[in-house]
Motif scaffolding. Structure first.
Motif, mmCIF file in Angstrom:
data_model
loop_
_atom_site.group_PDB
_atom_site.id
_atom_site.type_symbol
_atom_site.label_atom_id
_atom_site.label_comp_id
_atom_site.label_asym_id
_atom_site.label_seq_id
_atom_site.Cartn_x
_atom_site.Cartn_y
_atom_site.Cartn_z
ATOM 1 N N HIS A 238 14.143 -17.223 69.305
ATOM 2 C CA HIS A 238 13.502 -17.452 70.610
ATOM 3 C C HIS A 238 14.346 -16.778 71.678
ATOM 4 C CE1 HIS A 238 16.731 -20.414 70.564
ATOM 5 N NE2 HIS A 238 16.657 -20.454 71.894
ATOM 6 N N ASP A 240 15.386 -17.639 75.786
ATOM 7 C CA ASP A 240 15.341 -18.830 76.636
ATOM 8 C C ASP A 240 14.456 -18.562 77.857
ATOM 9 O OD1 ASP A 240 17.119 -19.895 74.849
ATOM 10 O OD2 ASP A 240 18.862 -19.833 76.183
ATOM 11 N N HIS A 295 17.534 -15.070 69.994
ATOM 12 C CA HIS A 295 18.651 -15.618 69.227
ATOM 13 C C HIS A 295 18.143 -16.775 68.371
ATOM 14 C CE1 HIS A 295 18.441 -17.477 73.237
ATOM 15 N NE2 HIS A 295 18.924 -18.590 72.698
HETATM 16 FE FE LIG Z 1 18.404 -20.560 73.208
#
Ligand SMILES: [Fe+2]
Ligand SMILES: O=C(O)CCC(=O)C(=O)O
Length: 369
Positions: A238, A240, A295
């Motif tokens: 994903h 952020d 990540h």
């Molecule tokens: Fe994250």
């Protein structure tokens, strides 16, 4: 009397109504009950299964390190290093940030103390189905979804009025440790955002102001050991949906991997460093110059891993679009204007896989090759 106080508090806080999440079992509890095999709901599809490397790698050692105290003194070279880190890596470690080892150790101890409580105790602070504050697992929106090998605790820290204090664990020293750490991180957060503003050709306070009412939350991730780590992910790939995220890693257990040049690169922990990453909002504001990198976190057979992520994000109603200084004839706007809440909701409606939040904001015709 006590009930009245609790009720009044529940009325005052603001829900994080980004979607609904189905209740799922605690992974820590599965492991406590001596589960010998990974249950089917946690087994990743073949193409998502991780290759697990724990040895420190040379490439990982190249993740930029920023000397915060130089940055805070206005050192131009350090600011340039920050610029390159955001452009080329989307991740960097910060040293000399002035947050004492004691403050860091205290918050880590508080978080691990919370997760060590019996399940019945932790459940007192459970997330509700339509609200993200508290203990549980975030973003489970379908019975078919492959689950992550982790439990979380999510608390809004600032603004004070957004705190849902009934889900703050009543554990001796917990609140004090989280507060003290967060107060320190606030200073680091502002210095970084201030420098990024300058690097984008803006007034120092501009990025901060662009959040609208800025939210500062802590996501505590607990990854229990796993009998078969190559089948699961602690947290799936994903990016952020934040402006920036500031992460305290476990000093001894490697787990985080970043997608660098199409390869999953493990991030070697540096004791007491803070790992910062560019989130989707900053990628949009910078018109794609700063990269919000995918990540994920992997698990291992023996050791618990805990990470503490401070997530910084705008108000739900804030409209995101590239800043004027980042748009030119050579660099047309790569993102359409989107409301932060719409970006989140769009992402929540799909599986938590890859850069789905930001895809929603892309102007298809204006992407850099
Ligand atoms: Fe994250
Ligand atoms: O545990 C980690 O290292 C990563 C956590 C993370 O990516 C997150 O909380 O968004």
């Amino acid at each position: 009397m006590a009930t009245q106080i609790e009720n009044s508090n529940e009325l005052e806080y603001e829900k994080i109504a980004w979607g609904t999440s189905l209740p799922v079992p605690s992974v820590q509890e599965l492991v406590r009950n001596d589960t010998k095999e990974v249950p089917p709901r946690y087994v990743q599809n073949n193409d998502n299964r991780p290759v697990i490397i724990f040895e420190p790698s040379q490439e990982s050692a190249e993740i930029p390190i920023i000397n915060f105290s130089l940055l805070a003194d206005g050192d131009e070279d350090e600011r340039t290093k920050l610029h390159l880190a955001c452009k080329e890596w989307g991740f960097f470690q910060i040293l000399n940030h002035g947050i004492t080892e004691e403050v860091i150790q205290k918050v880590k101890t508080a978080v691990s103390g919370f997760f060590e409580l019996p399940l019945t105790e932790k459940k007192k602070y459970a997330m509700e189905e339509d609200d993200l504050h508290g203990y549980g697992q975030a973003f489970v929106h379908s019975e078919e979804q492959i689950l992550e090998w982790s439990d979380i605790m999510f608390l809004i820290i600032y603004p004070l009025k957004s705190r849902k204090t009934v889900v703050w664990p009543e554990l001796p020293g917990f609140k004090e440790a989280v507060e003290e750490y967060s107060k320190n991180v606030e200073r680091v957060r502002d210095e970084i955002l201030g420098n990024m503003s300058l690097l984008l050709g803006l007034e120092r306070d501009r990025l901060k102001e662009m959040h609208g009412e800025m939210k500062h939350a802590v996501r505590m991730n607990y990854y229990p050991p796993c009998p078969n780590p190559d089948l699961v992910l602690g947290i799936g790939p994903h990016s952020d949906a934040t402006s920036i995220t500031l992460l305290l890693q476990d000093d001894d257990v490697t787990g985080l991997q970043i997608n660098h040049k199409q390869k999953w690169l493990p991030v070697n922990p540096i004791p007491n460093a803070i790992l910062v990453n560019v989130g989707d909002c900053l990628e949009i504001w910078s018109n794609g110059m700063y990269k919000s990198i995918e990540h994920r976190a992997v698990t291992n057979k023996e050791k618990v891993r805990i990470s503490v992520a401070t997530t910084v994000f705008p108000a739900d109603t804030t409209e995101l679009e590239p800043v004027e200084t980042m748009i030119s004839e050579q660099h047309l706007s790569m993102y359409k204007r989107v409301k932060f809440l719409d970006l989140i909701k769009h992402g929540m409606a799909k599986t938590m896989d890859g850069k789905i939040f930001i895809e929603y904001a892309k102007e298809e015709d204006n992407q850099r090759p």
